[in-house]
Design an enzyme around this catalytic site. Structure first.
Site, PDB file in Angstrom:
ATOM      1  N   HIS A  15      40.088  48.981  38.740  1.00 26.41           N
ATOM      2  CA  HIS A  15      40.464  50.370  39.001  1.00 26.41           C
ATOM      3  C   HIS A  15      41.383  50.431  40.216  1.00 26.41           C
ATOM      4  CE1 HIS A  15      37.255  51.058  36.165  1.00 26.41           C
ATOM      5  NE2 HIS A  15      37.388  52.358  36.243  1.00 26.41           N
ATOM      6  N   GLU A  17      44.931  50.026  41.732  1.00 25.91           N
ATOM      7  CA  GLU A  17      46.328  50.016  41.303  1.00 25.91           C
ATOM      8  C   GLU A  17      47.132  48.904  41.976  1.00 25.91           C
ATOM      9  OE1 GLU A  17      47.846  51.767  38.807  1.00 25.91           O
ATOM     10  OE2 GLU A  17      45.752  52.238  38.380  1.00 25.91           O
ATOM     11  N   ASP A  75      37.411  37.443  40.036  1.00 24.71           N
ATOM     12  CA  ASP A  75      36.395  37.598  41.066  1.00 24.71           C
ATOM     13  C   ASP A  75      36.710  36.559  42.125  1.00 24.71           C
ATOM     14  OD1 ASP A  75      33.980  39.237  41.612  1.00 24.71           O
ATOM     15  OD2 ASP A  75      33.060  37.281  41.930  1.00 24.71           O
ATOM     16  N   TYR A 168      39.365  38.687  55.069  1.00 20.24           N
ATOM     17  CA  TYR A 168      39.056  37.635  56.034  1.00 20.24           C
ATOM     18  C   TYR A 168      40.295  36.821  56.424  1.00 20.24           C
ATOM     19  CZ  TYR A 168      34.135  38.405  54.662  1.00 20.24           C
ATOM     20  OH  TYR A 168      32.890  38.947  54.410  1.00 20.24           O
ATOM     21  N   HIS A 194      44.396  30.851  46.750  1.00 20.96           N
ATOM     22  CA  HIS A 194      43.437  30.583  45.691  1.00 20.96           C
ATOM     23  C   HIS A 194      43.812  31.313  44.409  1.00 20.96           C
ATOM     24  CE1 HIS A 194      42.513  34.013  48.152  1.00 20.96           C
ATOM     25  NE2 HIS A 194      41.588  34.477  47.335  1.00 20.96           N
TER      26      HIS A 194
END
Length: 209
Positions: A15, A17, A75, A168, A194
């Site tokens: 959700h 944008e 994720d 972070y 990553h």
């Protein structure tokens, strides 16, 4: 045999944008039209997984089943060796403000301070190795799926340095560098991050690049 995505519409299970724009730019060269789960009015599923892979699959499967289209979810988070991989899947949760503070946004300085405080409790010679992880999950309505995992190894520093990143980034120094992610030009960071690692694996397998 690996299921191929091909060109056409792809639901991005977010959700946000900003995230939609970033992923759209990465997949546009392959003829993929990205639409967000938010724009389709799809609910956000509870992320109850214990790993990055589990949470990415929860989001991708939910979006694919609800939309009837292929869906992509990611994720990601930070793992710290000396903290047994924490904060891990709870990376964002460590930055949550308390309800009585009013603002529902995330307090990343607080989260960075929590990590640093835990490291300092372990002594001055503590191992400061850490890594950012990103898992991309592709899911189809028929239940098929593919998973791509990316990683950027490095170490943590204190105090935070730089203003170009988020989360972070100001305390994470990627391996082989002296600057934090928040001191590195965003375009350069995106090439070694990553997320870049995970997307390189996805495009190599899905589009033969």
């Amino acid at each position: 045999m690996t299921r191929r995505l091909g060109s056409g519409s792809l639901v991005i299970a977010t959700h946000n944008e900003g995230k939609l724009k970033e992923i759209s730019a990465l997949l546009e060269p392959y003829g993929v039209k990205c639409i967000s789960a938010g724009s389709l009015g799809l609910p956000e599923p509870a992320e109850t997984g214990k790993t990055f892979v589990e949470n990415a699959l929860i989001k991708a499967r939910a979006a694919a089943e609800a939309s009837g289209l292929a869906a992509l979810a990611d994720d990601s988070g930070l793992s710290v060796d000396a903290l047994d991989g924490r904060p891990g899947v709870y990376t964002a949760d460590w930055a949550e403000r308390q309800w009585f503070e009013g603002d529902p946004g995330r307090d990343w300085y607080m989260a960075m301070g929590k990590v640093e405080g835990m490291l300092q409790q372990l002594g001055t010679d503590v191992d400061r190795s850490a890594a950012f992880h990103c898992v991309l999950a592709l899911a189809w309505p028929n239940g098929e799926y593919e998973v791509y995992e990316g990683k950027c190894a490095g170490s943590l520093t204190w105090p935070p340095r730089g203003t170009l990143g988020f989360g972070y980034d100001p305390v994470f120094v990627p391996q082989g560098r002296e600057q934090t992610f928040a001191e590195i030009d965003p375009a350069e960071k995106h090439g070694i991050s990553h997320r870049a690692d995970a997307f390189a694996k996805l495009t190599a397998e899905q589009f033969g690049t």
